[in-house]
Design an enzyme around this catalytic site. Structure first.
Site, PDB file in Angstrom:
ATOM      1  N   GLU A 101       0.783  -1.259   0.091  1.00  0.00           N
ATOM      2  CA  GLU A 101      -0.054   0.006   0.015  1.00  0.00           C
ATOM      3  C   GLU A 101       0.767   1.278   0.100  1.00  0.00           C
ATOM      4  O   GLU A 101       1.933   1.194   0.651  1.00  0.00           O
ATOM      5  CB  GLU A 101      -0.797   0.018   1.139  1.00  0.00           C
ATOM      6  CG  GLU A 101      -2.399  -0.651   0.964  1.00  0.00           C
ATOM      7  CD  GLU A 101      -3.083   0.110   0.576  1.00  0.00           C
ATOM      8  OE1 GLU A 101      -2.814   1.176  -0.284  1.00  0.00           O
ATOM      9  OE2 GLU A 101      -4.224   0.074   0.293  1.00  0.00           O
ATOM     10  N   ASP A 105      -4.512   4.888   6.468  1.00  0.00           N
ATOM     11  CA  ASP A 105      -4.882   6.096   7.288  1.00  0.00           C
ATOM     12  C   ASP A 105      -5.952   5.440   8.044  1.00  0.00           C
ATOM     13  O   ASP A 105      -5.246   4.872   9.286  1.00  0.00           O
ATOM     14  CB  ASP A 105      -5.541   6.913   6.339  1.00  0.00           C
ATOM     15  CG  ASP A 105      -5.920   8.415   6.625  1.00  0.00           C
ATOM     16  OD1 ASP A 105      -7.063   8.463   7.385  1.00  0.00           O
ATOM     17  OD2 ASP A 105      -5.407   9.138   6.330  1.00  0.00           O
ATOM     18  N   LYS A 133      -0.377   6.259   9.337  1.00  0.00           N
ATOM     19  CA  LYS A 133      -0.676   7.177  10.154  1.00  0.00           C
ATOM     20  C   LYS A 133      -1.326   6.568  11.531  1.00  0.00           C
ATOM     21  O   LYS A 133      -2.560   6.210  11.417  1.00  0.00           O
ATOM     22  CB  LYS A 133      -2.095   8.188   9.411  1.00  0.00           C
ATOM     23  CG  LYS A 133      -1.432   8.983   8.307  1.00  0.00           C
ATOM     24  CD  LYS A 133      -2.707   9.834   7.839  1.00  0.00           C
ATOM     25  CE  LYS A 133      -2.128  10.684   6.703  1.00  0.00           C
ATOM     26  NZ  LYS A 133      -3.452  11.480   5.993  1.00  0.00           N
ATOM     27  N   PHE A 154      -2.129  15.531   5.573  1.00  0.00           N
ATOM     28  CA  PHE A 154      -2.431  15.333   4.119  1.00  0.00           C
ATOM     29  C   PHE A 154      -1.183  15.251   3.132  1.00  0.00           C
ATOM     30  O   PHE A 154      -0.526  16.377   3.190  1.00  0.00           O
ATOM     31  CB  PHE A 154      -3.392  16.006   3.478  1.00  0.00           C
ATOM     32  CG  PHE A 154      -3.773  15.437   2.022  1.00  0.00           C
ATOM     33  CD1 PHE A 154      -4.618  14.082   2.186  1.00  0.00           C
ATOM     34  CD2 PHE A 154      -3.435  15.854   0.912  1.00  0.00           C
ATOM     35  CE1 PHE A 154      -5.088  13.683   0.731  1.00  0.00           C
ATOM     36  CE2 PHE A 154      -3.791  15.261  -0.160  1.00  0.00           C
ATOM     37  CZ  PHE A 154      -4.563  14.098  -0.430  1.00  0.00           C
ATOM     38  N   VAL A 155      -0.659  14.201   2.763  1.00  0.00           N
ATOM     39  CA  VAL A 155       0.518  14.157   1.979  1.00  0.00           C
ATOM     40  C   VAL A 155       0.533  13.834   0.535  1.00  0.00           C
ATOM     41  O   VAL A 155      -0.499  13.049   0.269  1.00  0.00           O
ATOM     42  CB  VAL A 155       1.656  13.238   2.601  1.00  0.00           C
ATOM     43  CG1 VAL A 155       1.931  13.549   3.846  1.00  0.00           C
ATOM     44  CG2 VAL A 155       1.037  11.948   2.602  1.00  0.00           C
ATOM     45  N   ASP A 161      -1.441  11.272  -4.489  1.00  0.00           N
ATOM     46  CA  ASP A 161      -2.085  12.335  -5.095  1.00  0.00           C
ATOM     47  C   ASP A 161      -2.847  13.227  -4.563  1.00  0.00           C
ATOM     48  O   ASP A 161      -3.537  12.825  -3.321  1.00  0.00           O
ATOM     49  CB  ASP A 161      -2.896  11.865  -6.419  1.00  0.00           C
ATOM     50  CG  ASP A 161      -4.141  11.222  -5.867  1.00  0.00           C
ATOM     51  OD1 ASP A 161      -4.225  10.238  -4.930  1.00  0.00           O
ATOM     52  OD2 ASP A 161      -5.063  11.390  -6.486  1.00  0.00           O
ATOM     53  N   ARG A 167       1.486  12.486  -8.084  1.00  0.00           N
ATOM     54  CA  ARG A 167       1.898  10.998  -8.070  1.00  0.00           C
ATOM     55  C   ARG A 167       3.562  10.976  -8.355  1.00  0.00           C
ATOM     56  O   ARG A 167       4.323  10.033  -8.068  1.00  0.00           O
ATOM     57  CB  ARG A 167       0.996  10.241  -8.708  1.00  0.00           C
ATOM     58  CG  ARG A 167      -0.449   9.779  -8.268  1.00  0.00           C
ATOM     59  CD  ARG A 167      -0.953   8.743  -8.828  1.00  0.00           C
ATOM     60  NE  ARG A 167      -2.528   8.809  -8.752  1.00  0.00           N
ATOM     61  CZ  ARG A 167      -3.151   8.445  -7.731  1.00  0.00           C
ATOM     62  NH1 ARG A 167      -2.393   7.917  -6.836  1.00  0.00           N
ATOM     63  NH2 ARG A 167      -4.429   8.443  -7.713  1.00  0.00           N
TER      64      ARG A 167
END
Ligand code: XMP
Ligand code: MG
Length: 178
Positions: A101, A105, A133, A154-155, A161, A167
């Site tokens: 993966e 999250d 996370k 958020f990354v 993306d 990406r």
């Protein structure tokens, strides 16, 4: 350098060198644990393509590689309702599987995938993820191989993306909160 993607700004967070070092550490652990198991690595598209490519090049033992995609109903992207697994054409019964993966999250997506794989009677199931996370994760299933733990930011970049963009960035960026 701050980067604008769609309407938001992102700042550098993990460099290519940091990312590669973390992947090397995970590759060593996977090798120790699974080198005699003939595992099948299942990359989850789209986000895992870069991590999978770098991780799997560091594994020097017999293994197979497949990519899968989870289909979700249009309009429910945020709730992550996944309904179908696209791309598995191998018999997974009795095999050692490593899900690859980009990010775990809440774990909702992963849990659905795990259910689908368990239904195929796999022998042994592991998860390798580039990013994790821990504060957001709400499930029980253990995440065995984590390259990088991050807070609830958020990354984007290195496969991840923001609304389709980012990406291809070689580094990971996090959102720059206003
Ligand atoms: P859950 O909550 O199901 O989320 O574990 C997994 C999916 O949500 C997306 N996701 C992100 N995508 N930056 C992204 O680009 C992030 O920080 C992020 N957090 C969650 C991603 O598609 C992942 O597979
Ligand atoms: Mg994803």
């Amino acid at each position: 350098m701050r980067k604008k993607v769609h309407d938001r700004y992102f700042v550098p967070y993990k460099s290519e060198q940091d990312i590669q070092k973390s992947i090397q550490a995970v590759a060593q652990r996977i090798t120790l644990d699974l080198k005699d198991k003939n595992p099948i690595f299942l990359g989850v598209l789209n986000g895992s393509f870069m991590f999978a490519a770098d991780l799997l090049r560091l594994l020097d033992f017999d293994l197979r590689i497949s990519f899968v995609k989870l289909a979700s109903y249009a309009g429910t992207e945020s709730s992550g309702i996944t309904t179908e697994l696209i791309g598995i054409n191998e018999d997974l019964k009795g095999q050692t599987i490593v899900i690859v993966e980009d990010i775990v999250d809440t774990g909702n997506t992963l849990e659905k995938l795990i259910k689908m794989l368990k239904a195929q009677e796999v022998a042994d199931l592991h998860v390798a993820t580039l990013l994790y996370k821990p504060k957001a994760y709400k499930k029980e299933f253990p995440i065995d191989y984590v390259a990088i733990e991050i807070p609830n930011d958020f990354v984007i970049g290195y496969g991840l993306d923001y609304d389709g963009l980012g990406r291809n960035l070689p580094n990971i960026y996090k959102i720059d909160n206003p």
